[in-house]
Write a protein that holds these residues in place. Sequence first.
Motif, PDB file in Angstrom:
ATOM      1  N   ARG A 102      87.031 -24.948  -6.442  1.00  0.00           N
ATOM      2  CA  ARG A 102      87.251 -23.564  -5.039  1.00  0.00           C
ATOM      3  C   ARG A 102      87.649 -24.625  -4.063  1.00  0.00           C
ATOM      4  O   ARG A 102      88.977 -24.443  -3.228  1.00  0.00           O
ATOM      5  CB  ARG A 102      86.153 -23.741  -4.721  1.00  0.00           C
ATOM      6  N   GLU A 103      87.817 -25.846  -3.785  1.00  0.00           N
ATOM      7  CA  GLU A 103      88.077 -27.126  -2.238  1.00  0.00           C
ATOM      8  C   GLU A 103      90.145 -26.993  -3.166  1.00  0.00           C
ATOM      9  O   GLU A 103      90.528 -27.094  -2.792  1.00  0.00           O
ATOM     10  CB  GLU A 103      87.857 -28.016  -2.925  1.00  0.00           C
ATOM     11  N   TYR A 104      89.461 -27.421  -4.433  1.00  0.00           N
ATOM     12  CA  TYR A 104      91.759 -27.772  -4.961  1.00  0.00           C
ATOM     13  C   TYR A 104      91.894 -26.148  -5.030  1.00  0.00           C
ATOM     14  O   TYR A 104      93.337 -26.435  -6.079  1.00  0.00           O
ATOM     15  CB  TYR A 104      91.580 -28.876  -6.125  1.00  0.00           C
ATOM     16  N   ALA A 105      91.982 -25.786  -6.033  1.00  0.00           N
ATOM     17  CA  ALA A 105      92.593 -24.147  -6.692  1.00  0.00           C
ATOM     18  C   ALA A 105      94.306 -24.121  -5.490  1.00  0.00           C
ATOM     19  O   ALA A 105      94.963 -24.225  -6.090  1.00  0.00           O
ATOM     20  CB  ALA A 105      92.038 -22.941  -6.441  1.00  0.00           C
ATOM     21  N   ASP A 106      93.840 -23.706  -4.100  1.00  0.00           N
ATOM     22  CA  ASP A 106      95.341 -23.890  -3.499  1.00  0.00           C
ATOM     23  C   ASP A 106      96.121 -24.893  -3.660  1.00  0.00           C
ATOM     24  O   ASP A 106      97.605 -24.277  -3.332  1.00  0.00           O
ATOM     25  CB  ASP A 106      95.009 -23.657  -2.358  1.00  0.00           C
ATOM     26  N   ARG A 107      96.122 -25.529  -4.043  1.00  0.00           N
ATOM     27  CA  ARG A 107      96.756 -27.506  -3.848  1.00  0.00           C
ATOM     28  C   ARG A 107      96.999 -27.178  -5.611  1.00  0.00           C
ATOM     29  O   ARG A 107      97.773 -28.154  -5.587  1.00  0.00           O
ATOM     30  CB  ARG A 107      95.958 -28.392  -4.020  1.00  0.00           C
ATOM     31  N   GLY A 108      97.275 -25.984  -6.218  1.00  0.00           N
ATOM     32  CA  GLY A 108      97.447 -26.771  -7.873  1.00  0.00           C
ATOM     33  C   GLY A 108      96.616 -26.771  -8.348  1.00  0.00           C
ATOM     34  O   GLY A 108      97.402 -27.962  -9.485  1.00  0.00           O
ATOM     35  N   PHE A 109      95.395 -26.957  -8.743  1.00  0.00           N
ATOM     36  CA  PHE A 109      94.543 -27.183  -9.584  1.00  0.00           C
ATOM     37  C   PHE A 109      93.370 -26.671 -10.463  1.00  0.00           C
ATOM     38  O   PHE A 109      93.542 -24.935  -9.381  1.00  0.00           O
ATOM     39  CB  PHE A 109      93.901 -28.233  -9.211  1.00  0.00           C
ATOM     40  N   THR A 110      92.996 -26.218 -11.354  1.00  0.00           N
ATOM     41  CA  THR A 110      91.915 -25.074 -12.008  1.00  0.00           C
ATOM     42  C   THR A 110      91.564 -26.337 -13.046  1.00  0.00           C
ATOM     43  O   THR A 110      92.058 -27.528 -13.669  1.00  0.00           O
ATOM     44  CB  THR A 110      92.600 -24.373 -13.096  1.00  0.00           C
ATOM     45  N   VAL A 111      89.966 -26.297 -12.697  1.00  0.00           N
ATOM     46  CA  VAL A 111      88.929 -26.365 -14.281  1.00  0.00           C
ATOM     47  C   VAL A 111      89.377 -26.224 -15.312  1.00  0.00           C
ATOM     48  O   VAL A 111      89.749 -24.375 -15.084  1.00  0.00           O
ATOM     49  CB  VAL A 111      87.433 -26.624 -13.328  1.00  0.00           C
ATOM     50  N   LEU A 112      89.314 -26.585 -16.692  1.00  0.00           N
ATOM     51  CA  LEU A 112      88.960 -25.507 -17.632  1.00  0.00           C
ATOM     52  C   LEU A 112      88.080 -25.990 -18.578  1.00  0.00           C
ATOM     53  O   LEU A 112      87.573 -27.000 -18.992  1.00  0.00           O
ATOM     54  CB  LEU A 112      90.479 -25.770 -17.890  1.00  0.00           C
ATOM     55  N   GLY A 113      86.679 -24.982 -18.782  1.00  0.00           N
ATOM     56  CA  GLY A 113      85.692 -25.175 -19.344  1.00  0.00           C
ATOM     57  C   GLY A 113      86.064 -24.939 -20.837  1.00  0.00           C
ATOM     58  O   GLY A 113      86.319 -23.834 -21.092  1.00  0.00           O
ATOM     59  N   VAL A 114      85.519 -26.087 -21.848  1.00  0.00           N
ATOM     60  CA  VAL A 114      85.914 -25.659 -22.854  1.00  0.00           C
ATOM     61  C   VAL A 114      84.341 -25.910 -24.104  1.00  0.00           C
ATOM     62  O   VAL A 114      83.423 -26.893 -23.581  1.00  0.00           O
ATOM     63  CB  VAL A 114      86.458 -26.557 -23.429  1.00  0.00           C
ATOM     64  N   PRO A 115      83.621 -24.629 -23.856  1.00  0.00           N
ATOM     65  CA  PRO A 115      81.549 -24.810 -24.483  1.00  0.00           C
ATOM     66  C   PRO A 115      82.049 -25.800 -25.704  1.00  0.00           C
ATOM     67  O   PRO A 115      83.062 -25.048 -26.553  1.00  0.00           O
ATOM     68  CB  PRO A 115      81.753 -23.462 -24.837  1.00  0.00           C
TER      69      PRO A 115
END
Length: 164
Positions: free
Chosen positions: A51-64
């Motif tokens: 949520r903090e960094y999404a608008d700066r070109g960032f994503t978390v990617l979860g890999v179960p």
Amino acid sequence: MSDLLDLPLTTLQGEPTTLGALTAGSAALVVNVASRCGLTPQYAQLEALQREYADRGFTVLGVPCNQFAGQEPGTAEEIATFCSGTYGVTFPMTGKLEVNGAGAHPLFQELTAVPDATGEAGPVSWNFEKWVLDPHGAVVARFRPSTTPDAPEVRAAVESVLHP
């Protein structure tokens, strides 16, 4: 552009995709995750980073992954329900993958070749190991499971690959 971005993956919803499509030209924090681990509360910190960094070109990617003491036994639907219902997860997630051993997905064959801050490469040690990728798919940092997503060194690595 990195070959990592071209690697085929499947979303948690069962749709074929690639790492590049999931990260959409953004910097990323790739994390092997599990729903029944003592470290599972890290989902809250991962979502906060998203949520903090999404608008700066960032994503978390979860890999179960279910390779560590069977701590991710659920179906894709159960995983999605748990993550969204318990932690409000909005970041993309893949289907379950193996991260170690002969059946390790090519993504993790590549990621595990990258050393952590102590210079140690090799197998994923447990759930919630983390890799920071720049927007071109280059791995810039690796963090072991005990390093929380909101640790200063993780935040610094993420900020180093973000759009200003």
